[in-house]
Design an enzyme around this catalytic site. Structure first.
Site, PDB file in Angstrom:
ATOM      1  N   CYS A 153       6.293   5.098   9.375  1.00 29.16           N
ATOM      2  CA  CYS A 153       6.956   4.864   7.851  1.00 29.16           C
ATOM      3  C   CYS A 153       8.180   5.362   7.386  1.00 29.16           C
ATOM      4  CB  CYS A 153       5.553   4.811   6.606  1.00 29.16           C
ATOM      5  SG  CYS A 153       4.169   5.202   6.509  1.00 29.16           S
ATOM      6  N   GLU A 177       0.627  -1.065   0.295  1.00 31.13           N
ATOM      7  CA  GLU A 177       0.387   0.161  -0.098  1.00 31.13           C
ATOM      8  C   GLU A 177       0.703   1.132  -0.032  1.00 31.13           C
ATOM      9  OE1 GLU A 177      -3.437   0.413  -0.386  1.00 31.13           O
ATOM     10  OE2 GLU A 177      -2.348   1.909  -0.605  1.00 31.13           O
ATOM     11  N   LYS A 234       7.905  -1.733  -1.548  1.00 30.03           N
ATOM     12  CA  LYS A 234       7.344  -0.839  -0.666  1.00 30.03           C
ATOM     13  C   LYS A 234       8.463  -0.268  -0.166  1.00 30.03           C
ATOM     14  CE  LYS A 234       5.757   0.748   2.062  1.00 30.03           C
ATOM     15  NZ  LYS A 234       3.864   1.885   2.519  1.00 30.03           N
TER      16      LYS A 234
HETATM   17  C1  UGA Z   1       4.996   8.062   3.548  1.00 32.41           C
HETATM   18  C2  UGA Z   1       4.697   7.578   1.465  1.00 32.41           C
HETATM   19  O1  UGA Z   1       4.831   8.994   1.213  1.00 32.41           O
HETATM   20  C3  UGA Z   1       3.398   7.002   1.192  1.00 32.41           C
HETATM   21  O2  UGA Z   1       3.869   6.613   0.014  1.00 32.41           O
HETATM   22  C4  UGA Z   1       3.805   5.423   2.344  1.00 32.41           C
HETATM   23  O3  UGA Z   1       3.003   4.892   1.027  1.00 32.41           O
HETATM   24  C5  UGA Z   1       3.975   6.158   3.527  1.00 32.41           C
HETATM   25  O4  UGA Z   1       4.849   6.440   3.840  1.00 32.41           O
HETATM   26  C6  UGA Z   1       3.530   3.715   4.111  1.00 32.41           C
HETATM   27  O5  UGA Z   1       4.930   3.563   3.710  1.00 32.41           O
HETATM   28  O6  UGA Z   1       2.551   3.608   4.525  1.00 32.41           O
HETATM   29  P1  UGA Z   1       3.238   8.733   5.274  1.00 32.41           P
HETATM   30  O7  UGA Z   1       4.650   8.653   6.193  1.00 32.41           O
HETATM   31  O8  UGA Z   1       2.426   9.257   5.836  1.00 32.41           O
HETATM   32  O9  UGA Z   1       3.672   9.095   4.001  1.00 32.41           O
HETATM   33  O10 UGA Z   1       4.207  11.029   4.648  1.00 32.41           O
HETATM   34  P2  UGA Z   1       4.483  11.739   4.041  1.00 32.41           P
HETATM   35  O11 UGA Z   1       3.668  12.652   3.458  1.00 32.41           O
HETATM   36  O12 UGA Z   1       5.813  10.337   3.128  1.00 32.41           O
HETATM   37  O13 UGA Z   1       5.216  12.696   4.699  1.00 32.41           O
HETATM   38  C7  UGA Z   1       6.698  11.959   5.187  1.00 32.41           C
HETATM   39  C8  UGA Z   1       7.578  13.226   6.665  1.00 32.41           C
HETATM   40  O14 UGA Z   1       8.574  13.835   5.872  1.00 32.41           O
HETATM   41  C9  UGA Z   1       5.968  13.903   7.420  1.00 32.41           C
HETATM   42  O15 UGA Z   1       7.091  14.374   8.680  1.00 32.41           O
HETATM   43  C10 UGA Z   1       6.629  15.368   6.537  1.00 32.41           C
HETATM   44  O16 UGA Z   1       6.643  16.296   7.676  1.00 32.41           O
HETATM   45  C11 UGA Z   1       7.939  15.166   5.176  1.00 32.41           C
HETATM   46  N1  UGA Z   1       8.312  15.650   4.852  1.00 32.41           N
HETATM   47  C12 UGA Z   1       7.642  15.543   3.956  1.00 32.41           C
HETATM   48  C13 UGA Z   1       9.155  16.682   4.254  1.00 32.41           C
HETATM   49  O17 UGA Z   1      10.026  17.147   6.250  1.00 32.41           O
HETATM   50  N2  UGA Z   1       9.789  17.598   3.738  1.00 32.41           N
HETATM   51  C14 UGA Z   1       9.089  17.045   2.305  1.00 32.41           C
HETATM   52  O18 UGA Z   1       8.705  17.688   1.372  1.00 32.41           O
HETATM   53  C15 UGA Z   1       7.419  16.722   2.023  1.00 32.41           C
END
Ligand code: UGA
Length: 498
Positions: free
Chosen positions: A278, A163, A222
């Protein structure tokens, strides 16, 4: 023809996935099961156990089908298994905290328990779909376990179907997946099972986005996807440290790099580091996998991605200290945002936690406000000592939390924290589903789940009510420095000179 699907695990994956499956496939009956009765009760109420934009809307739409409602949440795991054609494993795989691989490897205990139950109770052939993030080779372990515990001679076909949804945009990601990966055995029955699952996804997903491969490739995809995304953020954060030292601006550098279509502009937002359930666990699992294969330089390579993330967080805390003249003892610092990112109440590995702890250790008084995270959760996460607890307070509005503060730190990129010119329109999505004749439904969700989520915070009044010099530390680079400085405060962001 698939008639019944069960999702085992009513968490961040199983709940939204089951809901979207039921929404997009009215002719399939979907049951989401969990042994946690309180969680199931919550799914069956109006007070869902998690906040996800758009989720309550589509649950309501499915429930409006009344007699034709094809979604249920239940604790009757065995019954659901017996009745289903496809069983989706949406079970948490936390990082192991004991024994071999402690702190790095994924713990498969919950998955194994569920697989045992399937093997014991199944009275017909089943397709088992692995949705959880698992170490490579898990589908073969599941296959082996099923065959060992089953009392009949049923055919269990195990598929890997990782996922890729993100928290905070789960519904949108499920309705519009960037790709659907299906890993199957290269046998006739394996490919038939993959085709059955693909046919379910084709109800709302363009067929060219559905990619089949072998199970190991699917499982590794993944871990690899998350590791590459985390590496990208660690890379931009490492450059932010250089920017701070030389006077370059990380936002300009990210823009310059991101406009190269080979690089792209997503996931290049510099900040105080990535959190969530994640990235940290998947990067750690990849490092563990490489080490266990004897690939030490590969493991070392990914270990730096993890270290860079920790370094970014501690560098930010040190910067706060040095900007505030090396002493925050007795000062009041307000942290805005405790979730690991916006649009979620999840605090797992949130950088705010380490920040709050670090600032408390330095003797500061800490006020925290988050629009979605409960007070009890914040207290649990900070886990302050008795002495520190007297210096920790949680507030239900940003204005109250910031009153009288020496510094305000923005730690989560919530829209409502953005300064007026940067603040985007509230979450809104027009979701078109059903590529094969189903109605196109509009899901409107303006994020109004929480009273504080509507409208941005009043920075002018916040700065007005702060001590002088008033510091604003922008841990997510979402604020307009000029605007804040015009209000009379000192702005310090990430990746540029303060
Ligand atoms: C992440 C992946 O993006 C999903 O594709 C994956 O399915 C998911 O893990 C999972 O394995 O279940 P998620 O952990 O929900 O999703 O969040 P993200 O939006 O990827 O953000 C992760 C972290 O990175 C957050 O703390 C966010 O603030 C940080 N982030 C994100 C940054 O510091 N800079 C960015 O440009 C983007």
């Amino acid at each position: 023809m698939v008639q019944k699907i069960t999702c085992i695990g009513a968490g961040f994956v199983g709940g939204p996935l089951g809901t979207v499956l039921a929404f997009c496939c009215p002719e399939i009956s979907v049951t989401v099961v969990d042994k946690n009765a309180a969680r199931i009760e919550s799914w069956n109420s109006d007070d869902l156990p998690m906040y996800e934009p758009g989720l309550s809307d589509i649950i309501a739409q499915v429930r409006q089908r009344k007699d034709a409602c094809n979604l249920s949440f239940s604790c009757e795991i065995r019954k659901a298994i017996v009745e289903s054609d496809i069983i989706m494993l949406c079970i948490d795989t936390p990082t192991k905290n004991h024994g071999a691989g402690s702190g790095m490897a994924l713990d498969l205990a919950h998955i194994q328990e569920a697989v045992r139950t399937i093997g014991e109770v199944a009275t017909a052939d089943k397709i088992i779909v692995e949705k959880s993030t698992v170490p490579g080779g898990t589908t073969s372990i599941i296959q082996d376990l099923l065959e060992a515990v089953s009392t009949g001679t049923y055919n269990f076909e195990v598929l890997s179907n990782p996922e890729f949804l993100s928290e905070g945009s789960a519904v949108n990601d499920l309705l519009h997946p960037s790709r659907v990966i299906i890993g199957c055995q290269r046998t006739t029955s394996g490919q038939l099972a993959a085709e059955k699952l693909a046919a379910v996804y084709r109800r709302w997903t363009p067929h060219e986005l559905i990619i089949t491969m072998n199970q190991w490739s699917a499982e590794l995809s993944k871990l690899a996807s998350n590791a590459l995304l985390a590496q990208r953020i660690s890379s931009i954060n490492s450059l932010s440290a250089i920017c701070e030292a030389v006077g370059a601006d990380i936002n300009s550098v990210a823009e310059a790099c991101g406009t190269d279509p080979r690089i792209g502009n997503k996931m290049l937002q510099s900040g105080l580091g990535w959190g969530g359930s994640c990235f940290p666990k998947d990067v750690a699992a990849l490092i563990y996998l490489a080490r266990s294969l004897g690939l030490n330089s590969v493991a070392d390579y990914w270990a730096v991605v993890l270290e860079m993330n920790e370094d970014q967080q501690s560098r930010f805390a040190k910067r706060i200290l040095s900007c505030m003249h090396g002493c925050i003892n007795g000062k009041l610092i307000t942290i805005l945002g405790f979730a690991f990112k916006q649009n979620t109440s999840d605090t797992k590995n949130s950088p705010s936690k380490n920040l709050a702890r670090e600032l408390l250790r330095e003797g500061a008084t800490i006020h925290i406000y988050d629009p979605m995270v409960s007070e009890a959760q914040i207290y649990r996460d900070v886990n302050a000592s008795d002495e520190q607890s007297r210096r920790l307070r949680i507030f239900s509005t940003a204005g109250e939390a910031c009153a009288g503060a020496d510094a305000v730190v923005v730690a989560t990129e919530w829209d409502q924290f953005k300064t007026p010119d940067i603040c985007q329109a509230p979450y809104e999505t027009n979701v078109a589903v059903g590529t094969n004749g189903m109605h196109t439904k509009d899901i409107q969700n303006n994020g109004a789940h929480h009273e504080h989520e509507t409208g941005g915070i009043d920075w002018a009044s916040i700065v007005d009510n702060m001590y002088r010099p008033a510091f604003i530390f922008d841990g997510r680079n979402i604020l307009n420095a000029q605007y804040l400085e015009s209000l009379g405060c000192r702005y310090v962001g990430i990746g540029h000179l303060s």
